[in-house]
Design a protein around this motif. Structure first.
Motif, PDB file in Angstrom:
ATOM      1  N   SER A 149       0.814  -1.222   0.000  1.00 44.79           N
ATOM      2  CA  SER A 149       0.000   0.000   0.000  1.00 44.79           C
ATOM      3  C   SER A 149       0.847   1.271   0.000  1.00 44.79           C
ATOM      4  N   GLU A 150       0.373   2.256  -0.765  1.00 44.12           N
ATOM      5  CA  GLU A 150       1.021   3.574  -0.750  1.00 44.12           C
ATOM      6  C   GLU A 150       0.759   4.286   0.574  1.00 44.12           C
ATOM      7  N   ILE A 151      -0.512   4.212   0.994  1.00 46.50           N
ATOM      8  CA  ILE A 151      -0.940   4.896   2.222  1.00 46.50           C
ATOM      9  C   ILE A 151      -1.540   3.855   3.158  1.00 46.50           C
ATOM     10  N   VAL A 152      -1.041   3.792   4.398  1.00 44.92           N
ATOM     11  CA  VAL A 152      -1.570   2.811   5.353  1.00 44.92           C
ATOM     12  C   VAL A 152      -2.293   3.550   6.482  1.00 44.92           C
ATOM     13  N   PHE A 153      -3.572   3.246   6.669  1.00 46.25           N
ATOM     14  CA  PHE A 153      -4.321   3.776   7.806  1.00 46.25           C
ATOM     15  C   PHE A 153      -4.199   2.776   8.959  1.00 46.25           C
ATOM     16  N   LEU A 154      -3.779   3.267  10.127  1.00 39.50           N
ATOM     17  CA  LEU A 154      -3.744   2.411  11.317  1.00 39.50           C
ATOM     18  C   LEU A 154      -4.944   2.787  12.184  1.00 39.50           C
ATOM     19  N   VAL A 155      -5.885   1.830  12.332  1.00 42.77           N
ATOM     20  CA  VAL A 155      -7.163   2.161  12.971  1.00 42.77           C
ATOM     21  C   VAL A 155      -7.487   1.163  14.085  1.00 42.77           C
ATOM     22  N   VAL A 156      -6.467   0.895  14.924  1.00 46.44           N
ATOM     23  CA  VAL A 156      -6.668   0.013  16.089  1.00 46.44           C
ATOM     24  C   VAL A 156      -6.798   0.888  17.337  1.00 46.44           C
ATOM     25  N   LYS A 157      -7.201   0.268  18.447  1.00 42.86           N
ATOM     26  CA  LYS A 157      -7.294   1.019  19.703  1.00 42.86           C
ATOM     27  C   LYS A 157      -5.880   1.398  20.187  1.00 42.86           C
ATOM     28  N   PRO A 158      -5.755   2.509  20.922  1.00 43.39           N
ATOM     29  CA  PRO A 158      -4.417   2.905  21.406  1.00 43.39           C
ATOM     30  C   PRO A 158      -3.688   1.765  22.140  1.00 43.39           C
ATOM     31  N   LYS A 159      -4.409   0.933  22.866  1.00 40.44           N
ATOM     32  CA  LYS A 159      -3.757  -0.156  23.623  1.00 40.44           C
ATOM     33  C   LYS A 159      -3.138  -1.199  22.681  1.00 40.44           C
ATOM     34  N   ASP A 160      -3.584  -1.244  21.422  1.00 40.73           N
ATOM     35  CA  ASP A 160      -3.078  -2.236  20.468  1.00 40.73           C
ATOM     36  C   ASP A 160      -1.978  -1.679  19.555  1.00 40.73           C
ATOM     37  N   LEU A 161      -1.512  -0.469  19.849  1.00 45.42           N
ATOM     38  CA  LEU A 161      -0.492   0.165  19.002  1.00 45.42           C
ATOM     39  C   LEU A 161       0.752  -0.714  18.854  1.00 45.42           C
ATOM     40  N   GLN A 162       1.337  -1.066  20.000  1.00 47.69           N
ATOM     41  CA  GLN A 162       2.594  -1.805  19.996  1.00 47.69           C
ATOM     42  C   GLN A 162       2.456  -3.143  19.265  1.00 47.69           C
ATOM     43  N   ASP A 163       1.411  -3.901  19.643  1.00 45.82           N
ATOM     44  CA  ASP A 163       1.200  -5.226  19.040  1.00 45.82           C
ATOM     45  C   ASP A 163       1.018  -5.130  17.535  1.00 45.82           C
ATOM     46  N   SER A 164       0.216  -4.155  17.113  1.00 48.82           N
ATOM     47  CA  SER A 164      -0.093  -4.090  15.678  1.00 48.82           C
ATOM     48  C   SER A 164       1.133  -3.677  14.867  1.00 48.82           C
ATOM     49  N   LEU A 165       1.989  -2.819  15.434  1.00 44.89           N
ATOM     50  CA  LEU A 165       3.153  -2.351  14.658  1.00 44.89           C
ATOM     51  C   LEU A 165       4.350  -3.307  14.738  1.00 44.89           C
ATOM     52  N   GLU A 166       4.319  -4.195  15.741  1.00 46.83           N
ATOM     53  CA  GLU A 166       5.478  -5.059  15.987  1.00 46.83           C
ATOM     54  C   GLU A 166       5.934  -5.821  14.739  1.00 46.83           C
ATOM     55  N   SER A 167       4.975  -6.486  14.076  1.00 43.78           N
ATOM     56  CA  SER A 167       5.363  -7.355  12.954  1.00 43.78           C
ATOM     57  C   SER A 167       5.567  -6.593  11.645  1.00 43.78           C
ATOM     58  N   ILE A 168       5.260  -5.296  11.635  1.00 43.49           N
ATOM     59  CA  ILE A 168       5.345  -4.555  10.355  1.00 43.49           C
ATOM     60  C   ILE A 168       6.314  -3.379  10.392  1.00 43.49           C
ATOM     61  N   LYS A 169       6.875  -3.111  11.579  1.00 43.08           N
ATOM     62  CA  LYS A 169       7.653  -1.868  11.720  1.00 43.08           C
ATOM     63  C   LYS A 169       8.850  -1.796  10.774  1.00 43.08           C
ATOM     64  N   ASP A 170       9.411  -2.949  10.396  1.00 44.48           N
ATOM     65  CA  ASP A 170      10.589  -2.924   9.519  1.00 44.48           C
ATOM     66  C   ASP A 170      10.224  -2.932   8.037  1.00 44.48           C
ATOM     67  N   LEU A 171       8.938  -3.011   7.734  1.00 51.57           N
ATOM     68  CA  LEU A 171       8.538  -3.150   6.329  1.00 51.57           C
ATOM     69  C   LEU A 171       8.328  -1.817   5.615  1.00 51.57           C
ATOM     70  N   PHE A 172       8.099  -0.772   6.406  1.00 51.57           N
ATOM     71  CA  PHE A 172       7.780   0.522   5.784  1.00 51.57           C
ATOM     72  C   PHE A 172       8.967   1.073   4.998  1.00 51.57           C
TER      73      PHE A 172
END
Ligand SMILES: NC(=O)C1=CN([C@@H]2O[C@H](COP(=O)(O)OP(=O)(O)OC[C@H]3O[C@@H](n4cnc5c(N)ncnc54)[C@H](O)[C@@H]3O)[C@@H](O)[C@H]2O)C=CC1
Ligand SMILES: O=C(O)[C@@H]1CCC=N1
Length: 261
Positions: A62-85
């Motif tokens: 994706s060109e543009i990624v919307f992150l639309v999880v709850k604040p408590k799920d920030l870390q978990d959701s970004l963990e597996s993708i943080k190196d891909l951007f």
């Protein structure tokens, strides 16, 4: 490649997907979505005819990624993708209260944009507060995309908490007010369904009148209030019960809560 990826397809994720397709003119085939809850993901894929994929592919494609999880799920959701951007990607965070600085401390490469929409984005009638990590030539493109969801207000990041307390949470205050108006109608003899339609149109009509005339609310209020008439009696009750005080405090308290998240 997809134009837009959406991670988290709950209430706000769905509002964004629907608004982008129906109002911003983004083709559903240009959108790819992911939700940790596969039932929810499948529901969105079928309803909006978008692609569903695992979270890593959403970022890779994706060109543009919307992150639309709850604040408590920030870390978990970004963990597996943080190196891909990659450097030329845009990450739009919808998370209430989560600062750009915090997101940048997890993901370095994408341009991070923080937005605070509200659920009327579902029908293209939202308010969208937006702050950019830094000036970018992509700013206008992003603002134009967000305009499909409603009216866009660019603000300094610290003011996004106020936008959260006012328009982010605001629909909930307005729904409560409309329900209360309708219940007042029921108390005085109207069936609830009729009272609800009447209350809803009253709020919609008043809001449109305010917007279209550009008058101050106090001026329009005075055009409704006849001397010794019904309205001033009703307004006096609102004054006695501290209606304005309660509404101001609601925005203040929700803003403070946003800063705590
Ligand atoms: N609901 C609203 O009116 C507004 C919400 N927001 C913000 O939007 C965000 C989402 O809120 P809602 O949509 O109301 O919550 P929600 O709970 O309805 O949706 C969140 C979705 O994220 C999914 N999810 C959780 N962890 C995940 C992960 N690791 N990977 C992929 N998906 C994951 C959940 O399964 C759920 O479907 C929040 O950060 C909130 O602050 C902002 C403005 C208004
Ligand atoms: O209640 C919340 O925290 C989110 C942010 C604004 C609206 N809903």
């Amino acid at each position: 490649m997809f134009k837009v990826g959406v991670i988290g397809c709950g209430n706000m994720g769905e509002a964004i997907i629907k608004g982008l397709i129906e109002k911003a003119g983004i083709n559903s085939t240009s959108i790819v979505v992911n939700d940790i809850n596969k039932e929810r993901q499948n529901y969105i894929v079928e309803k909006y005819n978008v692609a569903g994929s695992d979270i890593r592919k959403v970022v890779n494609l994706s060109e543009i990624v919307f992150l639309v999880v709850k604040p408590k799920d920030l870390q978990d959701s970004l963990e597996s993708i943080k190196d891909l951007f990659k450097e030329n990607q845009i990450l739009i965070s919808v998370l209430a209260g989560v600062k750009i600085e915090k997101i940048k401390s997890i993901v370095e490469k994408p341009l991070v944009v923080r937005i605070m929409p509200n659920t009327p984005a579902l029908i293209g009638e939202g308010v969208i507060g937006v702050s950019f990590e830094k000036d970018t030539e992509k700013k206008q493109e992003i603002i134009d995309l967000l305009k499909g969801l409603g009216e866009v207000f660019e603000v300094k990041e610290e003011l996004l908490d106020v936008i959260t307390g006012l328009s982010g949470s605001g629909p909930a205050y307005v729904f409560t007010f409309i329900d209360a108006l309708a219940q007042g109608g029921v108390k005085m003899g109207l069936p609830y369904q009729d009272a609800l339609k009447i209350a809803t149109q009253t709020v919609l009509g008043a809001a449109k009148l305010l917007k279209e005339t550009g008058e101050h609310p106090a001026v329009l209020r005075d055009t409704v209030s006849s001397p010794a008439g019904t309205t001033i009696y009703g307004l006096h009750e609102l004054e006695k019960k501290n209606f304005k005080d309660a509404v101001i405090s609601a925005v203040e308290t929700a803003t403070k809560r946003s800063k705590e998240l």
